[in-house]
Design a protein around this motif. Sequence first.
Motif, PDB file in Angstrom:
ATOM      1  N   ALA C  78       0.829  -1.204   0.000  1.00  0.00           N
ATOM      2  CA  ALA C  78       0.000   0.000   0.000  1.00  0.00           C
ATOM      3  C   ALA C  78       0.864   1.254   0.000  1.00  0.00           C
ATOM      4  O   ALA C  78       0.577   2.228  -0.717  1.00  0.00           O
ATOM      5  N   LYS C  79       1.960   1.229   0.762  1.00  0.00           N
ATOM      6  CA  LYS C  79       2.894   2.363   0.715  1.00  0.00           C
ATOM      7  C   LYS C  79       3.474   2.531  -0.673  1.00  0.00           C
ATOM      8  O   LYS C  79       3.637   3.643  -1.174  1.00  0.00           O
ATOM      9  N   CYS C  80       3.743   1.379  -1.306  1.00  0.00           N
ATOM     10  CA  CYS C  80       4.339   1.426  -2.640  1.00  0.00           C
ATOM     11  C   CYS C  80       3.356   1.987  -3.664  1.00  0.00           C
ATOM     12  O   CYS C  80       3.756   2.663  -4.604  1.00  0.00           O
ATOM     13  N   VAL C  81       2.051   1.705  -3.471  1.00  0.00           N
ATOM     14  CA  VAL C  81       1.069   2.264  -4.395  1.00  0.00           C
ATOM     15  C   VAL C  81       0.972   3.773  -4.206  1.00  0.00           C
ATOM     16  O   VAL C  81       0.907   4.542  -5.174  1.00  0.00           O
ATOM     17  N   LEU C  82       0.993   4.204  -2.944  1.00  0.00           N
ATOM     18  CA  LEU C  82       0.797   5.631  -2.704  1.00  0.00           C
ATOM     19  C   LEU C  82       2.021   6.448  -3.077  1.00  0.00           C
ATOM     20  O   LEU C  82       1.903   7.556  -3.588  1.00  0.00           O
ATOM     21  N   PHE C  83       3.215   5.926  -2.818  1.00  0.00           N
ATOM     22  CA  PHE C  83       4.449   6.661  -3.145  1.00  0.00           C
ATOM     23  C   PHE C  83       5.335   5.782  -4.005  1.00  0.00           C
ATOM     24  O   PHE C  83       6.310   5.221  -3.529  1.00  0.00           O
ATOM     25  N   PRO C  84       4.985   5.601  -5.288  1.00  0.00           N
ATOM     26  CA  PRO C  84       5.767   4.662  -6.098  1.00  0.00           C
ATOM     27  C   PRO C  84       7.176   5.137  -6.372  1.00  0.00           C
ATOM     28  O   PRO C  84       8.082   4.328  -6.543  1.00  0.00           O
ATOM     29  N   GLY C  85       7.395   6.443  -6.404  1.00  0.00           N
ATOM     30  CA  GLY C  85       8.732   6.919  -6.713  1.00  0.00           C
ATOM     31  C   GLY C  85       9.742   6.540  -5.652  1.00  0.00           C
ATOM     32  O   GLY C  85      10.915   6.334  -5.933  1.00  0.00           O
ATOM     33  N   LYS C  86       9.253   6.415  -4.411  1.00  0.00           N
ATOM     34  CA  LYS C  86      10.195   6.162  -3.330  1.00  0.00           C
ATOM     35  C   LYS C  86      10.429   4.679  -3.096  1.00  0.00           C
ATOM     36  O   LYS C  86      11.527   4.240  -2.775  1.00  0.00           O
ATOM     37  N   TYR C  87       9.366   3.875  -3.263  1.00  0.00           N
ATOM     38  CA  TYR C  87       9.482   2.485  -2.844  1.00  0.00           C
ATOM     39  C   TYR C  87       9.594   1.494  -3.994  1.00  0.00           C
ATOM     40  O   TYR C  87      10.121   0.426  -3.821  1.00  0.00           O
ATOM     41  N   LEU C  88       9.042   1.852  -5.161  1.00  0.00           N
ATOM     42  CA  LEU C  88       8.951   0.860  -6.234  1.00  0.00           C
ATOM     43  C   LEU C  88      10.329   0.486  -6.746  1.00  0.00           C
ATOM     44  O   LEU C  88      11.087   1.343  -7.186  1.00  0.00           O
ATOM     45  N   GLU C  89      10.651  -0.796  -6.640  1.00  0.00           N
ATOM     46  CA  GLU C  89      11.967  -1.256  -7.070  1.00  0.00           C
ATOM     47  C   GLU C  89      11.822  -2.732  -7.425  1.00  0.00           C
ATOM     48  O   GLU C  89      12.021  -3.607  -6.602  1.00  0.00           O
ATOM     49  N   GLN C  90      11.443  -2.991  -8.681  1.00  0.00           N
ATOM     50  CA  GLN C  90      11.107  -4.358  -9.017  1.00  0.00           C
ATOM     51  C   GLN C  90      12.353  -5.181  -9.245  1.00  0.00           C
ATOM     52  O   GLN C  90      13.377  -4.684  -9.703  1.00  0.00           O
ATOM     53  N   SER C  91      12.249  -6.440  -8.939  1.00  0.00           N
ATOM     54  CA  SER C  91      13.376  -7.333  -9.170  1.00  0.00           C
ATOM     55  C   SER C  91      12.830  -8.729  -9.436  1.00  0.00           C
ATOM     56  O   SER C  91      11.684  -9.031  -9.137  1.00  0.00           O
TER      57      SER C  91
END
Lengths: 97, 121, 157
Positions: C78-91
């Motif tokens: 949910a944090k990643c959806v709201l602030f994708p620039g900060k948390y999104l890091e796919q691997s």
Amino acid sequence: MSVYVVAAIAILVSIALALSRALMGPTAYDRILSVNAIGTKTVLLISVVGFMNGRPDFLDLAIVYALMNFIGTLAVLKYFKFGSLRTGLSRSSGGKN
Amino acid sequence: MEILDLGLDILTWAAILIGCFFVIITGYGLLRFPDLYSRIHAGGMADTLASFLILGGLALQSGLTLVTVKLIFIIAFLFITSPTATYALAQATFVAGLKPRVDEGQLDDTPPTDKVEGGKD
Amino acid sequence: MRLISLICVTMAVWLLFSGIYTPLLIGFGVFSCILVALIARRMDVIDHEGLPVQLGANIVIYWAWLLWEIVKSNIDVAKCVLFPGKYLEQSMFTVKVSQKSDLGKVIYANSITLTPGTVTVDLHDDEVMVHALTRGTADGVKSGDMDRRVTKIMREE
């Protein structure tokens, strides 16, 4: 305003968002994912609406819808993957057919 | 008994409202994430915690009856079937050749341009 | 043994779903449960995978632990959806699985998929390919905690 109305409105808003992704999704798999998510939310919506009208018998419909949604998603995926519903799942090594 | 009913009502409100929050976040994530694999993660939220919270809140309202048993059955069905469907979707996508975007950094807003033709092996 | 437990399980499901306890309907229930059990035995699906009674009470403890993991990873996503620039890091990576049986592998792979933020993409012989959304969820799978717990409930040390 009871809590059920709030929950029903929230679920409907979420279904609308998922539906817009299903309409504009670039690949077919996006659409399948959105339809699967809409199905799950429909199960929740049926339950909440049943409680809102004071008729918890709707839960039977919700159970049936949950199972139908699962089978429908798998059938559509199999059709996209193999082009036919008749062939077996031959890719995996462990399956019998 | 009044206190107990009030407590149950407050617990129901809290559970259903948090569930609604997660449901809306799911729809928003489905709309916002850049490629298919990340959207699968967003869709998984509605299957797990949101449905657990909303149906659990309904179970708190219904008391100890057959209705509660049916709600628990719905939760169990969702928890068993949703990872299977998600795995089938992810594997079909992977076999069809749609590679995930592995990134180390920022989210760009451009939609993915790679399309999958057909999807047959 | 498994046949009798299958009849008991289906009969309990019938009684809980119907809610009408007249002799006629209970008779229908007993008849259809026995019919289902006989068909299942003829189809040869009542084995250690179709009806895993050998797991016992361990799997309930595992479910409680898994539910807590689901709550934590839901908050992450949910944090990643709201602030994708900060948390999104796919691997995307592969990890080894330590279970021997197919049932253990399936339980492990489904547990990975059930926690949002990690999705099982492919399951080979003894390694599983995982797609992770953020760095935290990826580290959670790489640490192998869930793998050890599944191996423990399968009693395959």
